[in-house]
Structures are given as structure tokens and as C-alpha cells.
Design a protein around this motif. Structure first.
Motif, short mmCIF file in Angstrom:
data_model
loop_
_atom_site.label_atom_id
_atom_site.label_comp_id
_atom_site.label_asym_id
_atom_site.label_seq_id
_atom_site.Cartn_x
_atom_site.Cartn_y
_atom_site.Cartn_z
N GLY A 116 1.22 -1.22 -0.45
CA GLY A 116 0.09 0.18 -0.07
C GLY A 116 0.14 1.19 -0.03
N CYS A 117 2.77 1.17 0.40
CA CYS A 117 2.75 2.83 0.69
C CYS A 117 4.16 2.65 -0.47
N ARG A 135 11.59 10.55 2.54
CA ARG A 135 10.46 11.27 1.57
C ARG A 135 9.56 11.12 2.14
N GLN A 136 8.43 11.67 1.53
CA GLN A 136 6.77 11.67 2.66
C GLN A 136 5.91 11.18 1.51
N VAL A 137 5.39 9.96 1.79
CA VAL A 137 4.27 8.84 1.79
C VAL A 137 3.17 8.77 2.12
N PRO A 138 2.31 8.79 1.18
CA PRO A 138 0.28 9.00 1.80
C PRO A 138 0.42 7.28 2.71
N VAL A 139 -0.12 7.93 3.61
CA VAL A 139 -0.69 6.25 4.07
C VAL A 139 -2.14 6.15 3.50
N LEU A 140 -2.28 5.04 3.18
CA LEU A 140 -3.92 4.67 3.22
C LEU A 140 -4.58 3.81 4.98
N PRO A 141 -5.67 4.53 4.33
CA PRO A 141 -6.44 4.02 5.82
C PRO A 141 -6.62 2.30 6.30
N TRP A 189 4.33 5.93 15.51
CA TRP A 189 3.03 5.27 15.45
C TRP A 189 1.99 6.86 16.26
N PRO A 190 1.05 6.69 16.18
CA PRO A 190 0.04 6.51 15.39
C PRO A 190 1.02 6.92 13.64
N LEU A 191 0.43 6.46 12.85
CA LEU A 191 0.45 6.59 11.80
C LEU A 191 -0.14 8.35 11.14
N ASP A 203 -4.82 0.64 9.12
CA ASP A 203 -5.79 -0.14 10.01
C ASP A 203 -5.31 -1.62 10.71
N ALA A 204 -3.92 -1.95 9.51
CA ALA A 204 -4.02 -2.67 9.84
C ALA A 204 -3.03 -3.12 10.53
#
Length: 312
Positions: free
Chosen positions: A163-164, A195-201, A179-181, A205-206
Motif C-alpha cells: 500500500g505504501c 521522502r513523504q509517503v501517503p498512508v492508506l487507511p 505511531w500513530p501514522l 487499520d492493519a
């Protein structure tokens, strides 16, 4: 006994020069520990060859007298030992960098040696998983281990990779204070570049599910992902999880943790992502490294076309 001569000992002056060059590569170019080890092996192989080739341990004067013929002889010897074209290209690149560095410090003309060219090779295409394969991988992993928290941990790690687009070392290098992301995660990648990496929900959640079940407390300076005994989770264990899952699903040996990073890039490209954005998300220093994924997407489309039109 194969009759091959024993390699000559490295001259102290060259051992010192090699150590200083590696330190320079690490400090000024931000080379990773993995790259430094590879470069060290490359140069030790080169200096050992020169010692055998000239019948005496290599010295700065040996480098000053190098010609294209010498460099070609080294390349031929390495290929004869079974070194691939890609590995040889890196070995010759490291060797030329070292020779250039030595010429600057010892004042000799290295143009003859530096004029040699590395072998051409075709960059192999990454082997990503299809989206449905990646989803099946996560489903299988969720039910693999008898300890629920370990299964949840493994799912969280693999979800981050897919995902990332993280490297496995980057995911396992996260600590409790990450954490928390947030919406974007700051990753320090190769060469210490951030670098900046978007974090998917889904990924957030995982990880939350894993932390809720994990028997070890979350410590700011401790690992986010823990092994069964509480230490930092190892890459070997994650590779084992992937190996077990791909055997169940009948996936090829190329379905490794790194393949999930490839999958992130190719799935993003297929969804309309542009190469510059994908380059930034992956942390590639050069756009040419990212461009390989356009070949993957083209190959996938051709395979789909041929499946739909067998006579094509």
C-alpha cells in the motif's frame, strides 16, 4: 586443490586507501551499508586481480599505469568466473570511481583506465503481483499463524509494502514513535534521503489491529514490528511468510516482499499515476529507475491482448 594461485596480500597503503575511499562514499554520497559492502567486495576483487596479473601486490603506481587492456583483462576474468553482466557493470563502475579518487590524490593521469566501458545489459523487468494476487496473499497470511497477533503483524507489514511502496528494510525500521501514522509517513531511505509517503487507511487499520493484539508494549525507541521474542522483526521471517503464502497460492518464486513494492508502483501507474510522482514515492534517485515500470505495464497489456486475441 584446483591449481589456482593464492591471492596476494593487500598492500597496507592500498588497504588504507580503500578504507578511506569507502568512508568518503558513505559520508559524501550517502551510500547505504549494503552498497558499501558491495563496493568493498568489488575493489578487493579488482586489487586481487591486479596482484595476480602483475605478480606483485597492487600499489598506487600500479593504478597509475593501468590501460584499457588491463581493464578489459579484468572484465574478461570476472566474466570467466561467472559474474553476470549487470554485476560486472557495477563492479567496473566502482573500480573506475576508486581509480579516479586515487588519481586525484596521487596526481596521476587515469584517462586510459577510465576510458574503458562496462558491458551492456538489459535491465530485467520487475515481477509485480496482480491486485487480486496481492489481496489473496493478505487473506492467506491472516490465517497462517496459530498466534493471532503474529498473523496480524504479518498482514500489517505486507500491507505497508503493497500500500505504501516501502522497502522491507524501511518498514521493519519503523519504531514506536512513528505511531500513530499520519496522512503521510516520513521515510529515510537509501543514502539517508527522506521522502513523504501517503498512508492508506487500510495500512493504518492493519497496524492498529496488530498493535491491539501484540503482547509487547509499544515503546517510543523500540521496534514497531516485533518478532515472537520481542526483538525487531527480521527480513528473513517476512520472506518466510511470503514463501509459505506463495506456495499455497501457486505463485512464482518472484513473489517476494520486494515484489509488493513493485506491485505498488505498477498498480499506481495503471491507475493513471505519473512517473515523477511514483519516483518520489519510491525514493528513486533517477527517473530512469522508475521508467522500468512502464515496460511492466506495456508487457501486462500485451499479455491481456494476446489472451483475448489468441491469433494476434
Amino acid at each position: 586443490m584446483n591449481g589456482a594461485p593464492e591471492p596476494l596480500a593487500l598492500a597496507p597503503v592500498m588497504a588504507d586507501a580503500l578504507a578511506r575511499w569507502l568512508d568518503s562514499e558513505r559520508a559524501t554520497r550517502g551510500r547505504s551499508d549494503h552498497t558499501i559492502r558491495a563496493y568493498q567486495g568489488d575493489l578487493l576483487a579488482f586489487l586481487a586481480f591486479l596482484g595476480s596479473y602483475h605478480g606483485a601486490p597492487a600499489l598506487p603506481a600500479t593504478l597509475a599505469g593501468l590501460t584499457q587492456t588491463d581493464m578489459r583483462a579484468f572484465a574478461a576474468a570476472e566474466r570467466g568466473r561467472g559474474l553476470s553482466a549487470r554485476s560486472l557493470a557495477r563492479r567496473l563502475s566502482a573500480t573506475r570511481s576508486f581509480i579516479r579518487w586515487m588519481s586525484d590524490r596521487h596526481g596521476f593521469d587515469a584517462s586510459k583506465a577510465l576510458a574503458s566501458r562496462g558491458p551492456k545489459y538489459t535491465r530485467s523487468l520487475p515481477r509485480p503481483l496482480a491486485p487480486e494476487q496481492a489481496e489473496a496473499l493478505l487473506d492467506i497470511t491472516a490465517d497462517t499463524h496459530p498466534e493471532a497477533w503474529i498473523s496480524a503483524r504479518d498482514v500489517a507489514v505486507l500491507t505497508l509494502l503493497w500500500g505504501c511502496g516501502l522497502r522491507i528494510s524501511e518498514a521493519l525500521g519503523l519504531n514506536g514513535n512513528d505511531w500513530p501514522l499520519r496522512e503521510a509517513l516520513t521515510i529515510r531511505g537509501k543514502g539517508g534521503k527522506e521522502r513523504q509517503v501517503p498512508v492508506l487507511p487500510t495500512a493504518r487499520d492493519a497496524i492498529a489491529d496488530y498493535l491491539r493484539l501484540c503482547p509487547y508494549p509499544l515503546e517510543a525507541d523500540g521496534p514497531l514490528f516485533r518478532g515472537a521474542r520481542g526483538g525487531r522483526l527480521s527480513q528473513t521471517l517476512v520472506a518466510g511468510v511470503m514463501r509459505q503464502a506463495r506456495q499455497v497460492l501457486g505463485l512464482p518464486p518472484t513473489a517476494t516482499p520486494h515484489a509488493l513494492r513493485h506491485s505498488f508502483a505498477t498498480h499506481l501507474l495503471a491507475a493513471g499515476g505519473d512517473l515523477r510522482t511514483i519516483q518520489e514515492l519510491l525514493g528513486h534517485a533517477s527517473l530512469s529507475t522508475t521508467q522500468v515500470y512502464t515496460g511492466v505495464d506495456d508487457a501486462h497489456m500485451l499479455a491481456v491482448y494476446r489472451a483475448a486475441h489468441p491469433r494476434a
